[in-house]
Design a protein around this motif. Structure first.
Motif, mmCIF file in Angstrom:
data_model
loop_
_atom_site.group_PDB
_atom_site.id
_atom_site.type_symbol
_atom_site.label_atom_id
_atom_site.label_comp_id
_atom_site.label_asym_id
_atom_site.label_seq_id
_atom_site.Cartn_x
_atom_site.Cartn_y
_atom_site.Cartn_z
ATOM 1 N N PHE A 19 0.810 -1.224 0.000
ATOM 2 C CA PHE A 19 0.000 0.000 0.000
ATOM 3 C C PHE A 19 0.842 1.273 0.000
ATOM 4 N N GLY A 20 2.121 1.142 0.348
ATOM 5 C CA GLY A 20 2.987 2.314 0.419
ATOM 6 C C GLY A 20 2.646 3.230 1.583
ATOM 7 N N ARG A 21 1.926 2.702 2.565
ATOM 8 C CA ARG A 21 1.526 3.465 3.743
ATOM 9 C C ARG A 21 1.790 2.634 4.992
ATOM 10 N N ARG A 39 -10.713 -9.302 11.061
ATOM 11 C CA ARG A 39 -11.730 -8.277 11.255
ATOM 12 C C ARG A 39 -11.049 -6.930 11.468
ATOM 13 N N TYR A 40 -11.596 -5.901 10.827
ATOM 14 C CA TYR A 40 -11.136 -4.529 11.022
ATOM 15 C C TYR A 40 -12.083 -3.839 11.987
ATOM 16 N N GLN A 41 -11.542 -3.261 13.055
ATOM 17 C CA GLN A 41 -12.351 -2.565 14.041
ATOM 18 C C GLN A 41 -12.484 -1.097 13.658
ATOM 19 N N TYR A 73 -8.809 -1.003 6.290
ATOM 20 C CA TYR A 73 -8.104 -0.046 7.137
ATOM 21 C C TYR A 73 -7.731 1.227 6.372
ATOM 22 N N HIS A 74 -7.020 1.073 5.265
ATOM 23 C CA HIS A 74 -6.525 2.239 4.538
ATOM 24 C C HIS A 74 -7.653 3.039 3.877
ATOM 25 N N LEU A 75 -8.659 2.352 3.345
ATOM 26 C CA LEU A 75 -9.775 3.065 2.730
ATOM 27 C C LEU A 75 -10.599 3.829 3.765
ATOM 28 N N HIS A 76 -10.814 3.221 4.918
ATOM 29 C CA HIS A 76 -11.581 3.900 5.967
ATOM 30 C C HIS A 76 -10.848 5.153 6.448
ATOM 31 N N LEU A 77 -9.543 5.046 6.665
ATOM 32 C CA LEU A 77 -8.780 6.207 7.127
ATOM 33 C C LEU A 77 -8.688 7.292 6.055
ATOM 34 N N ALA A 78 -8.781 6.900 4.777
ATOM 35 C CA ALA A 78 -8.733 7.876 3.683
ATOM 36 C C ALA A 78 -10.111 8.480 3.395
ATOM 37 N N GLY A 79 -11.147 7.986 4.048
ATOM 38 C CA GLY A 79 -12.497 8.507 3.842
ATOM 39 C C GLY A 79 -13.153 7.993 2.576
ATOM 40 N N LEU A 80 -12.691 6.858 2.078
ATOM 41 C CA LEU A 80 -13.254 6.257 0.868
ATOM 42 C C LEU A 80 -14.138 5.077 1.242
ATOM 43 N N GLY A 81 -14.762 4.460 0.237
ATOM 44 C CA GLY A 81 -15.656 3.324 0.475
ATOM 45 C C GLY A 81 -14.890 2.102 0.938
ATOM 46 N N GLN A 83 -16.373 -0.635 2.608
ATOM 47 C CA GLN A 83 -17.211 -1.826 2.776
ATOM 48 C C GLN A 83 -17.070 -2.752 1.572
ATOM 49 N N HIS A 84 -17.407 -4.037 1.774
ATOM 50 C CA HIS A 84 -17.283 -5.028 0.704
ATOM 51 C C HIS A 84 -18.040 -4.635 -0.558
ATOM 52 N N LYS A 85 -19.145 -3.957 -0.419
ATOM 53 C CA LYS A 85 -19.979 -3.602 -1.564
ATOM 54 C C LYS A 85 -19.445 -2.405 -2.349
ATOM 55 N N ASP A 86 -18.534 -1.633 -1.775
ATOM 56 C CA ASP A 86 -18.053 -0.398 -2.391
ATOM 57 C C ASP A 86 -17.076 -0.656 -3.533
ATOM 58 N N ARG A 87 -17.171 0.167 -4.537
ATOM 59 C CA ARG A 87 -16.298 0.053 -5.717
ATOM 60 C C ARG A 87 -14.837 0.264 -5.347
ATOM 61 N N ASP A 88 -14.568 1.268 -4.485
ATOM 62 C CA ASP A 88 -13.196 1.533 -4.043
ATOM 63 C C ASP A 88 -12.580 0.284 -3.413
ATOM 64 N N PHE A 89 -13.364 -0.387 -2.591
ATOM 65 C CA PHE A 89 -12.893 -1.595 -1.914
ATOM 66 C C PHE A 89 -12.540 -2.685 -2.924
ATOM 67 N N LYS A 90 -13.444 -2.940 -3.846
ATOM 68 C CA LYS A 90 -13.228 -4.005 -4.831
ATOM 69 C C LYS A 90 -12.011 -3.729 -5.707
ATOM 70 N N LEU A 91 -11.850 -2.473 -6.121
ATOM 71 C CA LEU A 91 -10.719 -2.125 -6.990
ATOM 72 C C LEU A 91 -9.383 -2.264 -6.266
ATOM 73 N N LEU A 92 -9.299 -1.745 -5.041
ATOM 74 C CA LEU A 92 -8.038 -1.822 -4.301
ATOM 75 C C LEU A 92 -7.710 -3.258 -3.911
ATOM 76 N N LEU A 93 -8.718 -4.027 -3.553
ATOM 77 C CA LEU A 93 -8.492 -5.428 -3.186
ATOM 78 C C LEU A 93 -7.905 -6.197 -4.368
#
Length: 129
Positions: A19-21, A39-41, A73-81, A83-93
């Motif tokens: 992730f470079g972070r 699990r991510y808290q 973790y990284h998407l939540h801290l960046a304020g992006l989607g 959740q499993h259903k989110d496009r941002d999540f699917k693309l980064l995964l």
């Protein structure tokens, strides 16, 4: 089986490489997790992992599971989607090569109760009585 210190180091390394972070929170072992790899808290940003995936015979699944949780973790801290259903999540995964689902382990497949029909002889294996 790896311990929490080794797990923490592995999560930090994968976070930097994939992730470079940096990963700035804790990675913990949660013995209550049975059906998921991790699990991510949301509340404290810690990651928890199923101890079954920390055993020697299952360690090959661990990087994919760690990447999956780090995507949350990284998407939540960046304020992006995140959740499993989110496009941002699917693309980064897909980009980092994380596991979409936790693999099913032989230990969790074991049935505890065996029933046999008295009339036809059909066997039934159940986890619940």
């Amino acid at each position: 089986m790896i311990n929490e210190q080794e797990l923490q180091q592995l999560v930090e390394t994968i976070s930097l490489e994939s992730f470079g972070r940096p990963f700035l929170h804790q990675a913990k072992i949660n013995r209550r997790l049975k059906t998921t790899g991790g699990r991510y808290q949301l509340s404290d940003h810690h990651l928890e992992f199923n101890p079954l995936f920390l055993k020697e015979e299952n360690l090959h699944y661990l990087p994919g599971i760690i990447k999956h949780e780090l995507v949350h973790y990284h998407l939540h801290l960046a304020g992006l989607g995140y959740q499993h259903k989110d496009r941002d999540f699917k693309l980064l995964l897909k980009k980092v090569g994380g596991s979409r689902y936790a693999p099913r382990l032989e230990e969790s497949k074991r049935s505890r109760w065996h029933y046999r029909c008295r009339q036809c002889g059909q066997d039934y294996w159940r986890q619940r009585q």
